[in-house]
Design an enzyme around this catalytic site. Structure first.
Site, PDB file in Angstrom:
ATOM      1  N   GLU A   1     -76.725 -11.906  46.857  1.00 12.56           N
ATOM      2  CA  GLU A   1     -75.316 -11.723  46.455  1.00 12.56           C
ATOM      3  C   GLU A   1     -75.113 -10.343  45.843  1.00 12.56           C
ATOM      4  OE1 GLU A   1     -73.003 -13.723  47.434  1.00 12.56           O
ATOM      5  OE2 GLU A   1     -74.545 -15.036  48.245  1.00 12.56           O
TER       6      GLU A   1
ATOM      7  N   TRP B   1     -74.895  -8.006  48.626  1.00 13.58           N
ATOM      8  CA  TRP B   1     -73.534  -8.005  49.216  1.00 13.58           C
ATOM      9  C   TRP B   1     -72.649  -7.030  48.450  1.00 13.58           C
ATOM     10  CZ3 TRP B   1     -71.232  -9.306  53.549  1.00 13.58           C
ATOM     11  CH2 TRP B   1     -71.757 -10.330  54.334  1.00 13.58           C
TER      12      TRP B   1
ATOM     13  N   TRP C   1     -48.480 -10.692  61.612  1.00 19.69           N
ATOM     14  CA  TRP C   1     -48.387 -11.466  60.376  1.00 19.69           C
ATOM     15  C   TRP C   1     -46.953 -11.963  60.194  1.00 19.69           C
ATOM     16  CZ3 TRP C   1     -53.090 -12.494  58.908  1.00 19.69           C
ATOM     17  CH2 TRP C   1     -54.106 -11.535  59.024  1.00 19.69           C
TER      18      TRP C   1
ATOM     19  N   ASN D   1     -66.415 -18.362  43.834  1.00 18.05           N
ATOM     20  CA  ASN D   1     -66.514 -17.676  45.123  1.00 18.05           C
ATOM     21  C   ASN D   1     -66.113 -18.553  46.309  1.00 18.05           C
ATOM     22  OD1 ASN D   1     -67.388 -15.461  46.913  1.00 18.05           O
ATOM     23  ND2 ASN D   1     -68.931 -16.957  47.530  1.00 18.05           N
TER      24      ASN D   1
ATOM     25  N   TRP E   1     -53.432 -10.230  54.894  1.00 24.42           N
ATOM     26  CA  TRP E   1     -54.475 -10.301  53.856  1.00 24.42           C
ATOM     27  C   TRP E   1     -54.228  -9.333  52.716  1.00 24.42           C
ATOM     28  CZ3 TRP E   1     -57.105  -5.791  52.955  1.00 24.42           C
ATOM     29  CH2 TRP E   1     -57.132  -4.840  53.979  1.00 24.42           C
TER      30      TRP E   1
ATOM     31  N   TRP F   1     -61.698 -10.076  51.178  1.00 23.63           N
ATOM     32  CA  TRP F   1     -60.446 -10.410  51.889  1.00 23.63           C
ATOM     33  C   TRP F   1     -60.565 -10.135  53.389  1.00 23.63           C
ATOM     34  CZ3 TRP F   1     -56.382 -13.346  51.115  1.00 23.63           C
ATOM     35  CH2 TRP F   1     -56.190 -13.824  49.816  1.00 23.63           C
TER      36      TRP F   1
HETATM   37  C1  LIG Z   1     -61.450 -12.995  48.869  1.00 24.84           C
HETATM   38  C2  LIG Z   1     -62.543 -12.581  47.911  1.00 24.84           C
HETATM   39  C3  LIG Z   1     -62.257 -11.665  46.903  1.00 24.84           C
HETATM   40  C4  LIG Z   1     -63.266 -11.272  46.003  1.00 24.84           C
HETATM   41  N1  LIG Z   1     -62.954 -10.353  45.014  1.00 24.84           N
HETATM   42  C5  LIG Z   1     -63.934  -9.936  44.172  1.00 24.84           C
HETATM   43  C6  LIG Z   1     -63.660  -8.968  43.165  1.00 24.84           C
HETATM   44  O1  LIG Z   1     -62.549  -8.436  43.047  1.00 24.84           O
HETATM   45  N2  LIG Z   1     -64.667  -8.630  42.321  1.00 24.84           N
HETATM   46  C7  LIG Z   1     -65.933  -9.164  42.427  1.00 24.84           C
HETATM   47  O2  LIG Z   1     -66.803  -8.827  41.623  1.00 24.84           O
HETATM   48  N3  LIG Z   1     -66.218 -10.053  43.386  1.00 24.84           N
HETATM   49  C8  LIG Z   1     -65.271 -10.464  44.257  1.00 24.84           C
HETATM   50  N4  LIG Z   1     -65.570 -11.395  45.212  1.00 24.84           N
HETATM   51  C9  LIG Z   1     -66.970 -11.850  45.364  1.00 24.84           C
HETATM   52  C10 LIG Z   1     -67.342 -13.119  44.570  1.00 24.84           C
HETATM   53  O3  LIG Z   1     -66.406 -14.120  44.772  1.00 24.84           O
HETATM   54  C11 LIG Z   1     -67.492 -12.864  43.069  1.00 24.84           C
HETATM   55  O4  LIG Z   1     -68.306 -11.732  42.844  1.00 24.84           O
HETATM   56  C12 LIG Z   1     -68.148 -14.050  42.370  1.00 24.84           C
HETATM   57  O5  LIG Z   1     -67.384 -15.211  42.558  1.00 24.84           O
HETATM   58  C13 LIG Z   1     -68.269 -13.748  40.883  1.00 24.84           C
HETATM   59  O6  LIG Z   1     -68.829 -14.833  40.200  1.00 24.84           O
HETATM   60  P1  LIG Z   1     -70.292 -14.745  39.590  1.00 24.84           P
HETATM   61  O7  LIG Z   1     -70.432 -13.536  38.750  1.00 24.84           O
HETATM   62  O8  LIG Z   1     -70.572 -16.058  38.943  1.00 24.84           O
HETATM   63  O9  LIG Z   1     -71.165 -14.559  40.897  1.00 24.84           O
HETATM   64  P2  LIG Z   1     -72.696 -14.858  41.215  1.00 24.84           P
HETATM   65  O10 LIG Z   1     -72.727 -15.880  42.272  1.00 24.84           O
HETATM   66  O11 LIG Z   1     -73.489 -15.112  39.993  1.00 24.84           O
HETATM   67  O12 LIG Z   1     -73.173 -13.480  41.889  1.00 24.84           O
HETATM   68  C14 LIG Z   1     -73.738 -12.415  41.122  1.00 24.84           C
HETATM   69  C15 LIG Z   1     -72.973 -11.144  41.355  1.00 24.84           C
HETATM   70  O13 LIG Z   1     -73.105 -10.718  42.705  1.00 24.84           O
HETATM   71  C16 LIG Z   1     -71.903 -10.089  43.137  1.00 24.84           C
HETATM   72  N5  LIG Z   1     -71.358 -10.852  44.245  1.00 24.84           N
HETATM   73  C17 LIG Z   1     -71.483 -12.185  44.459  1.00 24.84           C
HETATM   74  N6  LIG Z   1     -70.896 -12.528  45.625  1.00 24.84           N
HETATM   75  C18 LIG Z   1     -70.385 -11.400  46.145  1.00 24.84           C
HETATM   76  C19 LIG Z   1     -69.668 -11.091  47.328  1.00 24.84           C
HETATM   77  N7  LIG Z   1     -69.359 -12.023  48.240  1.00 24.84           N
HETATM   78  N8  LIG Z   1     -69.268  -9.817  47.530  1.00 24.84           N
HETATM   79  C20 LIG Z   1     -69.577  -8.848  46.650  1.00 24.84           C
HETATM   80  N9  LIG Z   1     -70.264  -9.088  45.514  1.00 24.84           N
HETATM   81  C21 LIG Z   1     -70.660 -10.325  45.258  1.00 24.84           C
HETATM   82  C22 LIG Z   1     -70.949 -10.116  41.951  1.00 24.84           C
HETATM   83  O14 LIG Z   1     -71.053  -8.888  41.266  1.00 24.84           O
HETATM   84  C23 LIG Z   1     -71.489 -11.262  41.121  1.00 24.84           C
HETATM   85  O15 LIG Z   1     -71.190 -11.165  39.756  1.00 24.84           O
HETATM   86  C24 LIG Z   1     -64.573 -11.804  46.137  1.00 24.84           C
HETATM   87  C25 LIG Z   1     -64.839 -12.722  47.150  1.00 24.84           C
HETATM   88  C26 LIG Z   1     -63.840 -13.109  48.028  1.00 24.84           C
HETATM   89  C27 LIG Z   1     -64.159 -14.101  49.099  1.00 24.84           C
END
Ligand SMILES: Cc1cc2nc3c(=O)[nH]c(=O)nc-3n(C[C@H](O)[C@H](O)[C@H](O)COP(=O)(O)OP(=O)(O)OC[C@H]3O[C@@H](n4cnc5c(N)ncnc54)[C@H](O)[C@@H]3O)c2cc1C
Length: 468
Positions: free
Chosen positions: A274, A277, A306, A341, A359, A382
């Site tokens: 993650e 990512w 759209w 997420n 989007w 997105w």
């Molecule tokens: C439509 C959409 C919009 C999103 N917008 C954001 C946003 O503005 N800011 C943001 O930080 N994340 C975003 N995410 C990614 C993800 O949803 C969040 O990072 C995550 O839910 C944060 O919770 P956590 O810290 O408990 O994540 P954990 O599951 O603990 O993951 C650890 C860290 O990994 C990174 N991470 C995890 N998943 C992703 C991912 N898919 N893409 C990029 N980084 C990721 C984050 O920094 C996160 O804190 C988005 C995902 C989607 C589908």
């Protein structure tokens, strides 16, 4: 004298700009510049603004321990920030400015302008990489291009990279004779001129953030792989808000993950993925500035027709679509500034593929609400969901909001937490309450669209755009 300009790197640990400024052996000043007009243009959430504001107080304390004063300035936008920094450099006889890079287009242009302006006055801008695990451009394919698919990107990144311990930062000895008094943080001078919404649910002290990381890596990460998709369970790190403003770095996360030994558990490896990512999307905006100009990643996506519907958009934003998992998620976002997420994917799919709304409308709304708003991750997320992105979801894979709810919130715990109106609805109907015989007595709207019908429309709309 050296100047360290703090941006989205509000920490003293794993901060190469600060580390190198102190190591220069010269006196060091730190600076933060609020740019409210720019933030407004970038739709920064008031909750994130509050988090930054509170975090700056902690940063001031941490810097004080290193003997470095934090100056504070408020201007409108990046252009004025550059001008203000030139003035500060003159006032304090600065010879070098140190910054950690940001990869969004406006930020890149801002730093380019600063570098030129400083060079004209015989000063140097030192730029470092601290936002990602790896430097954008360091993981390339055999043809020397950036990766457009995540899995080979991850492989290449892991092949060339070793987790390393974070270098310890020492106090700035050269500052012992420095005579600069700064105001205690929170003083009226720090007005911030930006709307703020309560972010107290996120502690900002460095020791609390470190503890949260430590607890996650020694405990919850073990169940991350199995549990991370269930929004009612607290099984993700919830560190995103800190990573977004740089109160924590991804390298700190990984160093802690490996602190118990080189072999990662299944949960640990998934969590690392993650974080990768996160790098993937940061690298992407570095290579594709068009993303910062609101452009689709794939070339056929601008042909998607759209729908224009302010009513649908409002129902989605307010959590009144009649699909409980979508509405509960949107209410979680509106009330806390954070969303799980799995649900970010569900609501994004619903906006684009059930309501056929662009989007970009969802991206902007998320940004205006998220405490962890991060341009690259948000845009990447997105566009992934809308199937317009780099390594995005194939367009014919459309989330069904009922079965997503049944699968990831089977007992309706999450839905009932955010939609108390549905408390009495039996589990059997909790994700499709309109089928419940007593639905007329429940204060909750029927679905605004029929998922099955909208799915067919989406398939046709995307096919048409792709085949044209
Ligand atoms: C439509 C959409 C919009 C999103 N917008 C954001 C946003 O503005 N800011 C943001 O930080 N994340 C975003 N995410 C990614 C993800 O949803 C969040 O990072 C995550 O839910 C944060 O919770 P956590 O810290 O408990 O994540 P954990 O599951 O603990 O993951 C650890 C860290 O990994 C990174 N991470 C995890 N998943 C992703 C991912 N898919 N893409 C990029 N980084 C990721 C984050 O920094 C996160 O804190 C988005 C995902 C989607 C589908």
């Amino acid at each position: 004298m050296e100047l360290v300009w703090f941006r989205r790197d509000l920490r003293v640990d794993d901060n190469p700009a600060l580390l190198q400024a102190i190591r220069s052996g010269n006196p060091v000043l730190a600076l933060y510049v609020a740019t409210p007009l720019q933030w407004q243009q970038h739709k920064m959430a008031p909750r994130q603004a509050d988090l930054i504001f509170r975090r700056l107080g902690e940063l001031q304390n941490d810097l004080k321990d290193l003997g470095v004063p934090l100056l504070y300035e408020e201007v409108d936008d990046y252009q004025q920030a550059v001008e203000q920094i030139q003035r500060i450099c003159q006032t304090h006889s600065i010879t070098s400015v140190h910054v950690n890079n940001e990869y969004e287009l406006n930020e890149v242009i801002r730093d380019e302008r600063l570098r030129e302006a400083l060079a004209d006055a015989n000063m140097v801008l030192h730029q470092y990489h601290a936002r990602c695990l790896t430097i954008p451009g360091s993981a390339l394919n055999k043809q020397g291009h950036y990766f457009k698919v995540f899995t080979p990107f991850k492989k290449a990144l892991l092949a060339q990279w070793q987790p390393s311990a974070i270098e310890k930062i020492e106090p700035c000895q050269a500052n012992s004779a420095l005579d600069i008094v700064t105001q205690e943080w929170g003083n009226a001078q720090h007005s911030f001129r930006y709307p703020r919404e309560n972010s107290q649910a996120w502690p900002v002290a460095t020791r609390d953030i470190r503890q949260q990381l430590r607890d996650f890596c020694s405990d919850t990460v073990q169940i991350y792989q199995q549990e991370r998709d269930f929004p009612a369970r607290s099984s993700t790190s919830k560190l995103s808000a800190y990573l977004a403003i740089g109160a924590l770095s991804p390298k700190q996360c990984v160093a802690r993950l490996y602190a118990n030994g080189e072999h990662l558990s299944e949960g640990g490896s998934t969590w690392l993925s993650e974080l990768i990512w996160r790098d993937f999307y940061q690298h992407l905006i570095y290579f594709e500035p068009k993303l910062c100009k609101h452009k689709d990643f794939v070339e056929w996506a601008p042909r998607i027709q759209w729908l224009y519907s302010p009513e649908y958009l409002l129902s989605w934003q307010e959590g009144r679509t009649g699909y409980p998992i979508v509405d509960a998620a949107m209410r979680q976002l509106n009330q806390t500034g954070w969303m799980h997420n799995r649900l970010r994917m569900v609501v994004a799919s619903f906006l684009t593929k059930d309501l056929h709304l662009d989007w970009r409308l969802g991206e902007a709304y998320f940004m205006s609400k998220l405490i962890d708003g991060d341009f690259a991750a948000n845009n990447g997320g997105w566009q992934w969901c809308a199937s317009t992105g780099c390594d995005g979801q194939p367009y014919f894979r459309i989330f069904n909001p009922i079965s997503q709810g049944e699968r990831f919130d089977a007992q309706g715990e999450f839905v009932r937490q955010w939609i108390p109106e549905l408390k009495e609805v039996p589990n059997k109907f909790i994700h499709a309450p309109w089928k419940y015989s007593e639905f007329d007595n429940v204060d909750y709207p029927p679905p605004i669209v029929d998922h099955k019908a909208e799915r067919e429309i989406t398939l046709a709309l995307y096919k048409e755009a792709k085949d044209l």
